[in-house]
Design an enzyme around this catalytic site. Structure first.
Site, short mmCIF file in Angstrom:
data_model
loop_
_atom_site.label_atom_id
_atom_site.label_comp_id
_atom_site.label_asym_id
_atom_site.label_seq_id
_atom_site.Cartn_x
_atom_site.Cartn_y
_atom_site.Cartn_z
N ASP A 233 -15.88 3.85 -22.29
CA ASP A 233 -17.11 3.65 -21.51
C ASP A 233 -16.79 2.99 -20.17
OD1 ASP A 233 -19.63 2.95 -24.11
OD2 ASP A 233 -18.56 4.78 -23.53
N ASP B 189 10.03 -0.58 -30.06
CA ASP B 189 9.57 -0.75 -31.44
C ASP B 189 10.31 0.18 -32.38
OD1 ASP B 189 6.24 -1.61 -30.48
OD2 ASP B 189 7.64 -2.85 -31.62
N GLU C 234 6.52 4.97 -33.44
CA GLU C 234 7.32 3.76 -33.22
C GLU C 234 7.97 3.22 -34.50
OE1 GLU C 234 5.69 1.35 -29.79
OE2 GLU C 234 3.89 1.54 -31.04
N ARG D 193 -3.22 1.79 -22.48
CA ARG D 193 -2.76 1.54 -23.84
C ARG D 193 -3.62 0.44 -24.46
NH1 ARG D 193 3.31 0.10 -25.91
NH2 ARG D 193 3.09 -1.69 -24.49
N HIS E 21 0.83 -5.30 -24.80
CA HIS E 21 1.78 -6.39 -24.61
C HIS E 21 1.56 -7.16 -23.31
CE1 HIS E 21 4.24 -5.77 -28.13
NE2 HIS E 21 4.32 -4.49 -27.89
O1 LIG Z 1 8.12 0.14 -28.14
C1 LIG Z 1 8.24 0.23 -26.89
O2 LIG Z 1 9.32 0.15 -26.28
C2 LIG Z 1 7.00 0.48 -26.13
O3 LIG Z 1 6.00 0.90 -26.67
C3 LIG Z 1 7.02 0.05 -24.67
C4 LIG Z 1 6.91 -1.45 -24.59
O4 LIG Z 1 5.84 -1.93 -25.38
C5 LIG Z 1 6.66 -1.82 -23.13
O5 LIG Z 1 5.74 -2.86 -23.05
C6 LIG Z 1 7.91 -2.26 -22.44
O6 LIG Z 1 8.50 -3.34 -23.09
#
Ligand SMILES: O=C(O)C(=O)C[C@H](O)[C@@H](O)CO
Length: 248
Positions: free
Chosen positions: A81, A171, A145, A67, A42
């Protein structure tokens, strides 16, 4: 090291690095956090910006977890790598998907990670036996998620090579019809189920909890890989609150 700490069942407090800024990550790396999440999902990061952040984190006693934007095996190869040895993969839903991710992280014969004799991960060919020992130092946190991931959490946790079930509260709540409300009862039940599934397989569980009360509760409940804030949140909320303090 994060992996050893989690295997001992001990908590390790981390911070989320969302600004895609080498300098901001270097500042946060000196905070005493046990691990940092460099976000490639993100945040406006790419392979080069993540590598630059790995380089600055290396100066601190702090594990860098990266991530990736997906479970793409090409990205897994490239980022490993470049030196990412602890990976977080978003939206893992099945044990088969988890096995494919582990295989992409593992050299033959147990996996299919592409071989290169020299890269940043093995200090450009200077670490003897890197390829044979690589799996020992790797950590895989798979994000749970959605309802499907929760339903399959026990099978996912049982996959050899999965070290952490990491809840994405944003999520997960969104995918459980409670957008922005991970505190909803049914979402909290799902979060507890993920933790229990991990524990049942002898694996760690993790979550992002920027509100201290939530983080304290999750730690009490048994989560051990807990991110308690982000560079983005600290900067935005800190700036907002500072300005607001002069306008009262
Ligand atoms: O779903 C979530 O919450 C995460 O995985 C964390 C967010 O993606 C993180 O970027 C904070 O908003």
């Amino acid at each position: 090291m994060l992996k050893a700490t989690l295997r001992e069942g001990k908590p390790c407090i981390g911070l989320w690095c969302s600004l895609a800024s080498t300098l901001a990550t270097e500042i946060v790396a000196g905070s005493g956090a046990g691990w940092l999440l460099v976000d490639g999902e993100h945040s406006p990061n790419d392979l080069r910006s993540v590598m630059a952040q790995l380089q600055v984190i290396a100066a601190f006693p702090c594990e860098a977890a990266v991530r990736l934007p997906s479970d793409d095996p090409v990205l897994i190869k490239q980022f490993m790598d470049a030196g990412a040895r602890s990976l977080m993969i978003p939206n893992v839903r099945t044990a088969a998907q988890a096995r494919d991710i582990v295989a992409a992280m593992t050299y033959a014969p147990d996996g299919f990670r592409g071989f290169s004799v020299g890269h940043r991960a093995n200090q450009f060919g200077r670490i003897a036996g890197y390829h044979q020992k690589a799996r020992e130092n790797q950590l895989l946190a798979v994000q749970i998620e959605c309802r499907t991931g929760v339903a399959n959490a026990r099978e996912i946790a049982a996959v050899d090579g999965v070290d952490v079930l990491f809840v994405g509260p944003g999520d997960l709540s969104t995918n459980m019809d409670a957008m922005g409300n991970p505190g909803a009862d049914h979402v909290q039940q799902a979060i507890a189920a993920v933790r229990q599934a991990a524990a049942g397989a002898g694996k760690a569980s993790g979550i992002l909890a920027p509100a201290k009360a939530d983080a304290d509760r999750y730690l009490r409940d048994g989560f051990t890989m807990v991110a308690v804030g982000s560079d983005l949140g600290l900067l935005a909320r800190g700036a907002d609150n500072l300005i607001a303090s002069f306008s009262r």
